[in-house]
Design a protein around this motif. Structure first.
Motif: not given
Length: 331
Positions: A35-50
């Protein structure tokens, strides 16, 4: 942009001169859904999923040098492995196993799509600066209760080093290899398997009888626990706290991850009141009551405020030894 999934073609492999047919293909050769998904905001994977990672050697979570995040979960559809990578402004995801589609369906929520940071207003300079520096912070929502509840129970009244070690031992000993190409990942045990863990194995994993008994009470009503994801955070916490041994600290730590609950501030924590007190008022000896008083301007967003304070790095200097890890396995 709406996400789309597509199965990749199954490939046969040749190993040791033998052809592996599709039904026999190892998990390393299994076809992922994508799946490819484009969030309408800046995304920081480490911060969100940490916050979902339980220590650097968590067998259910790992990051790779290319910036990808891998998670192994036990979903309502079965075990699944998810790999997420940010590429430009889009997110590319691959998933394996019976739970693959479930994980991809919930990818936006996992990455913070249900979160609303616009509801947050910084009332202190340290919080405002942390917010400015961390525009990619969103609160994750996993929709899976036991995978956050059980490690939170293991973290009760012990150091994180002890709890992370216990989680690692139990998942590797009683979980199962995660579907997909990464043979270092494991899916945590299912509820029935947790109930079959012998008392001496809890002891070998450095888990005392009080915490193991709490885990067992929770998994015996696993369906009722998982139903909490359909409730608002306050009602979900009440549901979890019906289990003896689960109190406000554990329920808050759980719904922060399962619901992305912005107001579920953790009380009863060994360090958090002093960190909040030091950052907002120079009171390193603050207790829970003082912490809640300082966070009162953030009513409805107190967990987010606490996260930002932790991310600010404004922690008080140590002046006493940390808690000493215990090892009950030698007793």
């Amino acid at each position: 942009m709406a996400g789309r999934y597509a199965p990749r073609p199954t490939r046969t492999t040749v190993r040791g001169g033998h052809v592996a047919l599709p039904a026999q293909v190892s998990r390393a050769a299994a076809s992922p859904r994508v799946r490819t998904w484009t969030p309408p905001w800046p995304l920081d994977l480490g911060l969100v999923l940490g916050p979902l990672r339980r220590g650097p050697a968590d067998p259910t979570f790992r990051t790779t040098p290319d910036g990808s995040v891998w998670r192994a979960s036990r979903t309502p559809a079965g075990p699944g492995t998810l790999r997420v990578a940010a590429r430009g402004g889009s997110v590319e995801a691959e998933a394996w196993g019976p739970g693959a589609e479930w994980l991809l369906d919930r990818l936006p929520a996992l990455l913070g799509a249900d979160d609303d940071p616009s509801a947050f207003t910084a009332h202190h300079p340290v919080v405002a600066e942390a917010l400015r520096r961390r525009p990619g912070l969103r609160l994750t929502r996993t929709g899976l209760v036991l995978e956050s509840l059980i490690p939170s129970i293991l973290e009760q009244k012990v150091t994180t080093v002890e709890a992370y070690g216990s989680w690692r031992v139990l998942v590797r000993r009683f979980g199962e290899p995660a579907p997909g190409p990464d043979d270092r990942l494991y899916v945590m045990p299912d509820p029935r398997t947790w109930t079959l863990v012998p008392s001496w194995e809890w002891h070998r994993a450095n888990v005392d009888s009080k915490r193991s008994a709490t885990v067992l009470r929770a998994v015996r009503v696993a369906r009722r626990m998982e139903e909490a994801v359909t409730m608002d955070p306050a009602a979900a916490r009440q549901r979890l706290e019906l289990i003896p041994g689960i109190g406000p600290w554990t329920s808050a730590e759980t719904v922060q991850r399962t619901h992305g609950a912005p107001d579920a501030v953790t009380v009863g924590d060994y360090h958090l009141p002093g960190i909040v007190g030091h950052a907002l008022a120079g009171r390193r000896d603050a207790d829970d009551a003082e912490m809640l008083e300082l966070l009162a301007p953030y009513a409805g967003q107190r967990h987010r405020a606490a996260r930002l304070i932790l991310l600010s790095g404004r922690t008080p200097p140590r002046r006493a030894p940390r808690m000493t890890p215990r090892d009950i396995t030698v007793l």
